[in-house]
Scaffold this motif. Structure first.
Motif, mmCIF file in Angstrom:
data_model
loop_
_atom_site.group_PDB
_atom_site.id
_atom_site.type_symbol
_atom_site.label_atom_id
_atom_site.label_comp_id
_atom_site.label_asym_id
_atom_site.label_seq_id
_atom_site.Cartn_x
_atom_site.Cartn_y
_atom_site.Cartn_z
ATOM 1 N N ALA A 1 0.828 -1.201 0.000
ATOM 2 C CA ALA A 1 0.000 0.000 0.000
ATOM 3 C C ALA A 1 0.865 1.255 0.000
ATOM 4 C CB ALA A 1 -0.927 -0.003 1.210
ATOM 5 N N LEU A 2 1.893 1.285 0.843
ATOM 6 C CA LEU A 2 2.725 2.475 0.947
ATOM 7 C C LEU A 2 3.557 2.707 -0.305
ATOM 8 C CD1 LEU A 2 3.911 2.209 4.661
ATOM 9 C CD2 LEU A 2 2.034 3.557 3.713
ATOM 10 N N ASP A 3 4.015 1.626 -0.920
ATOM 11 C CA ASP A 3 4.771 1.772 -2.161
ATOM 12 C C ASP A 3 3.897 2.409 -3.240
ATOM 13 O OD1 ASP A 3 7.282 1.382 -3.468
ATOM 14 O OD2 ASP A 3 6.368 -0.228 -4.639
ATOM 15 N N GLU A 4 2.662 1.968 -3.317
ATOM 16 C CA GLU A 4 1.734 2.555 -4.281
ATOM 17 C C GLU A 4 1.414 4.003 -3.920
ATOM 18 O OE1 GLU A 4 -2.908 1.971 -5.644
ATOM 19 O OE2 GLU A 4 -1.736 0.167 -5.210
ATOM 20 N N LEU A 5 1.306 4.292 -2.623
ATOM 21 C CA LEU A 5 0.957 5.640 -2.192
ATOM 22 C C LEU A 5 2.025 6.662 -2.583
ATOM 23 C CD1 LEU A 5 -0.967 7.512 -0.597
ATOM 24 C CD2 LEU A 5 0.363 6.939 1.455
ATOM 25 N N THR A 6 3.296 6.316 -2.427
ATOM 26 C CA THR A 6 4.339 7.278 -2.778
ATOM 27 C C THR A 6 4.308 7.612 -4.266
ATOM 28 O OG1 THR A 6 5.954 5.469 -2.991
ATOM 29 C CG2 THR A 6 5.888 6.652 -0.896
ATOM 30 N N LYS A 7 3.909 6.652 -5.079
ATOM 31 C CA LYS A 7 3.762 6.936 -6.510
ATOM 32 C C LYS A 7 2.538 7.814 -6.752
ATOM 33 C CE LYS A 7 5.974 2.618 -7.998
ATOM 34 N NZ LYS A 7 6.304 2.120 -6.654
ATOM 35 N N LEU A 8 1.463 7.524 -6.044
ATOM 36 C CA LEU A 8 0.231 8.295 -6.198
ATOM 37 C C LEU A 8 0.456 9.752 -5.781
ATOM 38 C CD1 LEU A 8 -3.212 6.883 -5.087
ATOM 39 C CD2 LEU A 8 -2.645 9.269 -4.712
ATOM 40 N N LEU A 9 1.241 9.955 -4.715
ATOM 41 C CA LEU A 9 1.525 11.303 -4.219
ATOM 42 C C LEU A 9 2.728 11.945 -4.905
ATOM 43 C CD1 LEU A 9 0.935 10.842 -0.375
ATOM 44 C CD2 LEU A 9 -0.648 11.763 -2.071
ATOM 45 N N GLU A 10 3.397 11.191 -5.763
ATOM 46 C CA GLU A 10 4.528 11.704 -6.560
ATOM 47 C C GLU A 10 5.603 12.323 -5.680
ATOM 48 O OE1 GLU A 10 2.831 14.373 -9.426
ATOM 49 O OE2 GLU A 10 1.452 12.865 -10.248
ATOM 50 N N MET A 11 5.980 11.588 -4.627
ATOM 51 C CA MET A 11 6.953 12.140 -3.696
ATOM 52 C C MET A 11 8.248 11.348 -3.644
ATOM 53 S SD MET A 11 5.454 11.253 0.098
ATOM 54 C CE MET A 11 4.357 12.643 -0.034
ATOM 55 N N GLY A 12 8.392 10.323 -4.495
ATOM 56 C CA GLY A 12 9.628 9.560 -4.491
ATOM 57 C C GLY A 12 9.720 8.610 -3.324
ATOM 58 N N SER A 13 10.927 8.144 -3.066
ATOM 59 C CA SER A 13 11.158 7.144 -2.019
ATOM 60 C C SER A 13 11.390 7.829 -0.676
ATOM 61 C CB SER A 13 12.366 6.273 -2.379
ATOM 62 O OG SER A 13 12.123 5.557 -3.590
ATOM 63 N N VAL A 14 10.549 7.524 0.296
ATOM 64 C CA VAL A 14 10.683 8.121 1.627
ATOM 65 C C VAL A 14 10.726 7.064 2.730
ATOM 66 C CG1 VAL A 14 9.594 10.305 0.989
ATOM 67 C CG2 VAL A 14 8.167 8.421 1.830
ATOM 68 N N TYR A 15 10.351 5.823 2.424
ATOM 69 C CA TYR A 15 10.264 4.779 3.445
ATOM 70 C C TYR A 15 11.546 3.941 3.482
ATOM 71 C CZ TYR A 15 5.295 5.900 3.537
ATOM 72 O OH TYR A 15 4.090 6.553 3.663
ATOM 73 N N PRO A 16 11.895 3.408 4.654
ATOM 74 C CA PRO A 16 13.105 2.587 4.751
ATOM 75 C C PRO A 16 13.144 1.439 3.752
ATOM 76 C CG PRO A 16 12.328 3.152 6.949
ATOM 77 C CD PRO A 16 11.283 3.651 5.980
ATOM 78 N N PHE A 17 12.014 0.780 3.516
ATOM 79 C CA PHE A 17 12.037 -0.373 2.606
ATOM 80 C C PHE A 17 12.287 0.069 1.166
ATOM 81 C CE2 PHE A 17 7.614 0.860 2.010
ATOM 82 C CZ PHE A 17 7.314 0.479 0.712
ATOM 83 N N GLN A 18 12.008 1.324 0.861
ATOM 84 C CA GLN A 18 12.271 1.847 -0.491
ATOM 85 C C GLN A 18 13.701 2.326 -0.642
ATOM 86 O OE1 GLN A 18 9.236 4.907 -0.367
ATOM 87 N NE2 GLN A 18 7.907 3.747 -1.763
ATOM 88 N N LEU A 19 14.356 2.643 0.467
ATOM 89 C CA LEU A 19 15.703 3.195 0.423
ATOM 90 C C LEU A 19 16.771 2.114 0.465
ATOM 91 C CD1 LEU A 19 15.084 6.152 2.896
ATOM 92 C CD2 LEU A 19 15.166 6.280 0.410
ATOM 93 N N GLY A 20 16.382 0.895 0.835
ATOM 94 C CA GLY A 20 17.315 -0.210 0.869
ATOM 95 C C GLY A 20 18.168 -0.237 2.128
#
Length: 450
Positions: A431-450
């Motif tokens: 859900a959060l991965d989809e939300l960051t795309k929907l809000l067009e804000m890039g990677s902000v969550y730890p799981f997205q940053l690696g």
């Protein structure tokens, strides 16, 4: 002559209720949180209630923004605490060995964005840029997990360095305990005029004043002073006032549970401040626009009724004609005493408050957060609003997209035992991965940053 930017609007950035919204009873001194601990929550209903409040205010002409929830469960936090193995094993071990920690790393408390940060508008800052300091929230473990992601979210939304300045959270120690805008109120004429910043604290880190006896005071004077320094605020722009210890002991864990200000209006309970007259006198001495205090005496509303109804945890919004609208939770209408005070003392009084709107945010209220907890106020000029590149300002199209997103990803039932379900963790990340795309804000969550 004072700077006045007539294009400045206050934008309320509401926190989206997260997919792991649950009733864990984590917050000491938050009576609603403790009372509802262990009950089954409805994350989908909570998120939709919040979105409907945002939509109704947007349609009424108020500028509205959105802030995303945190990554939960925070498996990284559990691993730092010694839980090892796969995600499934970490969750199972935490549920078996330390269920209180599992509840903490699943908390959706970031929905209460009044605690996300303290914000100073550019019109008050010496360099003309909007100033942001994420709150360290060190007083409770489940909220201490938020500031790093909060900082990345704020920088993703308010990214343009020509208009926005971001400061680090204060050191996460008891001496600098900071709970953000829930203990900060800006009083002014119009939003584009220079204002005076009222910082309310519960204790001094190094003693010297009366403190509450039953519940902890979460904000220190030293933290408030440090944030003011970060933002370049002068003595002439600031007032520091101690919250009444009796109010904290009655369940008023933040100032925004006992007072709300907007423009020149300060709506407050008689027991909001330890030195009521001194606080008002200091504000009057520094404000360019006359202060309009709206005092609710203890004889009219007891502290218990104030905390139970969250009357003062309401939003106070400015209208183009100079009037103001008070946005209250449904619990205010359900309490006859509180509703009578709204009608006979507040609406009928000599002040700009001329309308009351009732909103259902019960899923949030049962965890101890009303309409004011759900929003972070950011006063922005037209140029600053245009500098926001993320899709964070609410529009009818964004509301529809977010509603559909909630319907796709959220559960309508979440009990404490469900927090150990590995599928819930997978659902939340998707859900959060989809939300960051929907809000067009890039990677902000730890799981997205690696």
């Amino acid at each position: 002559m004072s700077r006045v930017d007539e294009s400045v609007q206050e934008v309320n950035f509401d926190g989206l209720v997260g997919p792991t919204h649950n009733y864990a009873g984590l917050a000491a001194g938050n009576l609603a949180s403790q009372r509802h601990g262990g009950l089954t929550a409805n994350p989908k209903e909570g998120a939709l209630q919040g979105l409907l409040k945002m939509k109704s205010l947007m349609e009424a002409g108020y500028a509205q923004g959105v802030l995303p929830p945190q990554q939960r469960p925070d498996l990284g936090a559990l691993r730092k605490l010694g839980f090892t193995g796969s995600d499934e094993r970490v969750l199972a071990s935490a549920a078996d060995q330390a269920p209180q920690l599992l509840r903490a790393v699943c908390s959706a408390s970031s929905m209460w964005t009044a605690n996300a940060a303290t914000v100073t508008p550019g019109v008050d800052a010496p360099e003309g840029r909007v100033q942001f300091t994420p709150a360290n929230l060190q007083s409770s473990f489940h909220r201490f997990l938020e500031p790093a992601t909060t900082g990345r979210v704020l920088q993703a939304i308010f990214h343009d360095e020509r208009h926005f300045a971001h400061h680090p959270a204060l050191p996460a120690t008891p001496a600098f305990s900071d709970e953000g805008a829930a203990n900060h109120t800006r009083l002014c004429g119009a939003h584009g005029e220079p204002g005076v910043h009222l910082f309310v604290y519960g204790r001094k880190a190094f003693g010297g004043e009366r403190e509450p006896r039953r519940y902890p005071a979460r904000q220190t004077l030293e933290a408030s002073q440090a944030v003011a320094r970060q933002h370049g605020l002068t003595d002439a722009q600031t007032v520091f006032a101690q919250q009444h210890p009796d109010a904290i002991d009655a369940g008023v864990f933040h100032n925004d549970v006992i007072a709300v200000g907007n423009g020149p209006v300060l709506l407050y309970h008689e027991l909001a401040f330890l030195d009521e007259e001194g606080t008002l006198e200091a504000l009057r001495a520094k404000m360019a626009t006359p202060l309009i205090p709206v005092r609710v005496p203890v004889e009219a509303i007891s502290l218990d009724d104030a905390v139970g109804s969250y009357l003062f945890n309401s939003q106070l919004l400015s209208n183009p004609d100079g009037s103001m609208t008070l946005v209250v939770p449904g619990e205010c209408q359900e309490n006859d005493t509180v509703w009578r005070v709204i009608q006979d003392l507040i609406l009928a009084g000599y002040n700009p408050i001329s309308e009351v709107l009732v909103k259902d945010v019960k899923q949030s209220m049962q965890n101890g957060g009303g309409p004011a907890c759900l929003r972070l106020r950011v006063a922005l000029s037209s140029a600053e609003r245009e500098a926001i590149k993320a899709r964070a300002l609410l529009t009818p199209a964004l509301f529809e997209d977010l509603t559909a997103w909630v319907e796709r990803h959220y559960r309508d039932r979440l009990a404490p035992k469900d927090l150990a379900d590995p599928q819930l963790a997978r659902e939340s990340l998707a859900a959060l991965d989809e939300l960051t795309k929907l809000l067009e804000m890039g990677s902000v969550y730890p799981f997205q940053l690696g």
